[in-house]
Design a protein around this motif. Structure first.
Motif, PDB file in Angstrom:
ATOM      1  N   ARG A 144     110.099  34.611  82.579  1.00 35.39           N
ATOM      2  CA  ARG A 144     109.905  34.654  80.671  1.00 35.39           C
ATOM      3  C   ARG A 144     110.471  35.182  80.381  1.00 35.39           C
ATOM      4  O   ARG A 144     110.780  34.463  78.895  1.00 35.39           O
ATOM      5  N   THR A 148     111.431  32.250  77.255  1.00 33.06           N
ATOM      6  CA  THR A 148     110.952  32.376  75.578  1.00 33.06           C
ATOM      7  C   THR A 148     111.639  32.636  75.111  1.00 33.06           C
ATOM      8  O   THR A 148     112.609  32.178  73.914  1.00 33.06           O
ATOM      9  N   HIS A 151     113.746  29.247  74.079  1.00 34.16           N
ATOM     10  CA  HIS A 151     113.244  28.992  72.975  1.00 34.16           C
ATOM     11  C   HIS A 151     113.354  29.117  71.628  1.00 34.16           C
ATOM     12  O   HIS A 151     113.086  28.831  70.805  1.00 34.16           O
ATOM     13  N   ASP A 152     113.028  30.865  72.114  1.00 37.37           N
ATOM     14  CA  ASP A 152     112.844  31.590  70.165  1.00 37.37           C
ATOM     15  C   ASP A 152     114.203  30.918  69.583  1.00 37.37           C
ATOM     16  O   ASP A 152     114.736  31.420  68.337  1.00 37.37           O
ATOM     17  N   SER A 155     114.201  26.861  68.541  1.00 34.61           N
ATOM     18  CA  SER A 155     113.374  26.636  68.049  1.00 34.61           C
ATOM     19  C   SER A 155     113.385  26.403  66.487  1.00 34.61           C
ATOM     20  O   SER A 155     112.569  25.315  65.338  1.00 34.61           O
ATOM     21  N   CYS A 165     108.922  21.228  74.100  1.00 32.12           N
ATOM     22  CA  CYS A 165     107.489  22.114  74.335  1.00 32.12           C
ATOM     23  C   CYS A 165     107.280  23.218  73.192  1.00 32.12           C
ATOM     24  O   CYS A 165     108.170  23.427  72.284  1.00 32.12           O
ATOM     25  N   THR A 166     105.967  23.694  73.764  1.00 29.17           N
ATOM     26  CA  THR A 166     105.975  24.766  72.265  1.00 29.17           C
ATOM     27  C   THR A 166     106.116  26.106  73.381  1.00 29.17           C
ATOM     28  O   THR A 166     105.779  25.867  74.192  1.00 29.17           O
ATOM     29  N   ALA A 167     105.917  26.944  72.209  1.00 30.97           N
ATOM     30  CA  ALA A 167     106.116  28.520  72.832  1.00 30.97           C
ATOM     31  C   ALA A 167     104.872  28.606  73.386  1.00 30.97           C
ATOM     32  O   ALA A 167     104.370  29.174  75.019  1.00 30.97           O
ATOM     33  N   GLU A 168     103.679  28.297  73.105  1.00 35.88           N
ATOM     34  CA  GLU A 168     102.103  28.181  73.908  1.00 35.88           C
ATOM     35  C   GLU A 168     102.064  27.586  75.349  1.00 35.88           C
ATOM     36  O   GLU A 168     101.766  27.467  76.274  1.00 35.88           O
ATOM     37  N   THR A 169     102.672  26.272  75.168  1.00 37.84           N
ATOM     38  CA  THR A 169     103.152  25.297  76.354  1.00 37.84           C
ATOM     39  C   THR A 169     103.577  26.399  77.490  1.00 37.84           C
ATOM     40  O   THR A 169     103.505  26.550  78.995  1.00 37.84           O
ATOM     41  N   ASP A 171     103.864  29.311  77.535  1.00 36.34           N
ATOM     42  CA  ASP A 171     103.314  31.150  77.872  1.00 36.34           C
ATOM     43  C   ASP A 171     102.222  30.712  79.116  1.00 36.34           C
ATOM     44  O   ASP A 171     101.913  31.164  79.896  1.00 36.34           O
ATOM     45  N   ARG A 172     101.802  29.599  78.637  1.00 38.68           N
ATOM     46  CA  ARG A 172     100.252  28.802  79.517  1.00 38.68           C
ATOM     47  C   ARG A 172     101.040  28.455  80.900  1.00 38.68           C
ATOM     48  O   ARG A 172     100.271  29.059  82.336  1.00 38.68           O
TER      49      ARG A 172
END
Length: 405
Positions: A144, A148, A151-152, A155, A165-169, A171-172
């Motif tokens: 994680r 993340t 990605h941060d 983005s 992908c998105t950050a939400e994807t 996380d899921r």
């Protein structure tokens, strides 16, 4: 023979180490045969100071979590946090409780501040790095943090359509961290999430994110600092390495543990090559992670052997990598008493110095074709020298007696 061996011994100084080498290496690796002894870390600290003053070294990298070590680097370069906080949160493997490690961090910060308090220029600042992955032989972290963080970084700096992908994807798919850190997974592969459908998707996404980071390099290094870009590369290496490690934790084949210990050192090697890009660095870790010959270990599933980080880096850097092993006479508080006279350690123990630097190739020549018997340690936490591989190291630091820290 004793005279010949005495002729191979020198005082333990940076200058003496350099005289053993054809040129100044990018990575000078100092190994240790046991962990947790401040006597060896104090020696490392003194050697690092000399390398800074005499050879222009600016970085030290140790066998600690590469992500946690960013806390230490931020402190020594910028004064972020307090020394107590850094020692608690910046080290893995319990290294933060070491008095010698605390003194190293304190001294590095003081060096960077200088006496006039206006700080050294960035090119002269000392840097700290951990080069181990966020894992141990008993467990591995969740991907994680690294995934993340990558990605941060990307983005806000690349077009949204380019992100896989998105950050939400993320996380899921990651779910709860305890799914990844379950300690039962090391002994029972069926407890690992490393081959779940979510983990498979995360490996593909991590690969795409790292590829995006690479292909956007010209843009990224002009819109952010080189330091931020370097850290993003670290996040990418770590995320990919952890996901690969978790995948093989779920393996049920006989090669499982061999694969895992090899992957750990491969992660170390990638981090060391990144450290080498900054300039010359002192590396400190267990001999088994730095040696050029194959490393071996006895585990619950039987013996395993693998190529260490040092062997991998040496293959790439050639003379840009140097390895000095450390050998010991006694660690009496651990039951390691005077070495038998027929061993390499026994021969070195007969020398008058409390500590000395040995020219390993000359020692091998002095011993001739008949090598001494390997020393057998009564304590699992100490690994004696292998007499058959003396010439695989550039030098040997011998410490006669190690008192309790």
């Amino acid at each position: 023979m004793a005279t010949d061996i005495k002729d191979t011994a020198h005082a333990v100084t940076a200058a003496a180490v350099m005289r053993l080498l054809p040129s100044r290496p990018q990575l000078l690796a100092l190994g240790e045969p046991t962990h947790g002894e401040d006597t060896l870390l104090d020696l490392r600290n003194e050697l690092f100071r000399q390398l800074i003053e005499q050879e222009g070294y600016r970085t030290i990298a140790i066998e600690s979590d590469c992500m946690m070590s960013l806390v230490v680097d931020d402190y020594v370069t910028s004064g972020t946090g307090t020394l107590d906080e850094v020692m608690e949160h910046g080290f893995s493997h319990g290294w933060g409780t070491s008095a010698a490690n605390r003194e190293l961090v304190r001294w590095m910060r003081a060096y960077n501040v200088r006496a006039d308090n206006d700080g050294r220029p960035a090119s002269e600042r000392l840097r700290f790095a951990g080069f181990d992955g966020p894992l141990e032989i008993t467990h591995a972290a969740s991907p994680r943090q690294s995934l993340t963080a990558l990605h941060d970084y990307l983005s806000p700096r690349v077009e949204a359509d380019l992100l896989p992908c998105t950050a939400e994807t993320l996380d899921r798919l990651l779910g709860t961290d305890d799914r990844w850190t379950n300690p039962a997974a090391m002994m029972d592969p069926s407890q690992s999430v490393g081959r779940s459908a979510e983990a498979g998707q995360l490996r593909l996404l991590a690969d795409d994110l790292v590829a995006l980071l690479d292909e956007q390099t010209p843009h990224l290094i002009t819109t952010t600092s080189r330091e931020d870009w370097d850290r993003a590369r670290l996040y990418g290496r770590t995320a990919l390495g952890l996901l690969r490690y978790h995948y093989w934790m779920a393996d049920t084949s006989p090669a499982r543990m061999t694969r895992l210990v090899g992957l750990r050192d491969q992660m170390m090697a990638h981090n060391l090559l990144a450290v080498a890009e900054r300039g010359p660095a002192l590396i400190h870790a267990h001999n088994s992670h730095l040696q050029r010959e194959k490393s071996t270990m006895q585990l619950w599933e039987g013996p395993v052997e693998w190529w260490s980080a040092g062997a991998l880096v040496s293959a790439q850097l050639g003379e840009g990598y140097a390895f000095v092993a450390t050998a010991l006479g006694t660690i009496r508080h651990q039951g390691v008493d005077t070495p038998p006279p027929g061993t390499v350690e026994g021969l070195l123990y007969a020398l008058p110095e409390d500590r000395c630097l040995i020219d390993a190739p000359r020692l091998a020549t002095a011993l001739g074709d008949t090598r001494p018997a390997p020393r057998v340690s009564p304590w699992f936490g100490y690994s004696p020298l292998d007499p058959a591989h003396l010439t695989d190291s550039d030098g040997i630091v011998f410490v006669k007696d190690v008192p309790q820290s």
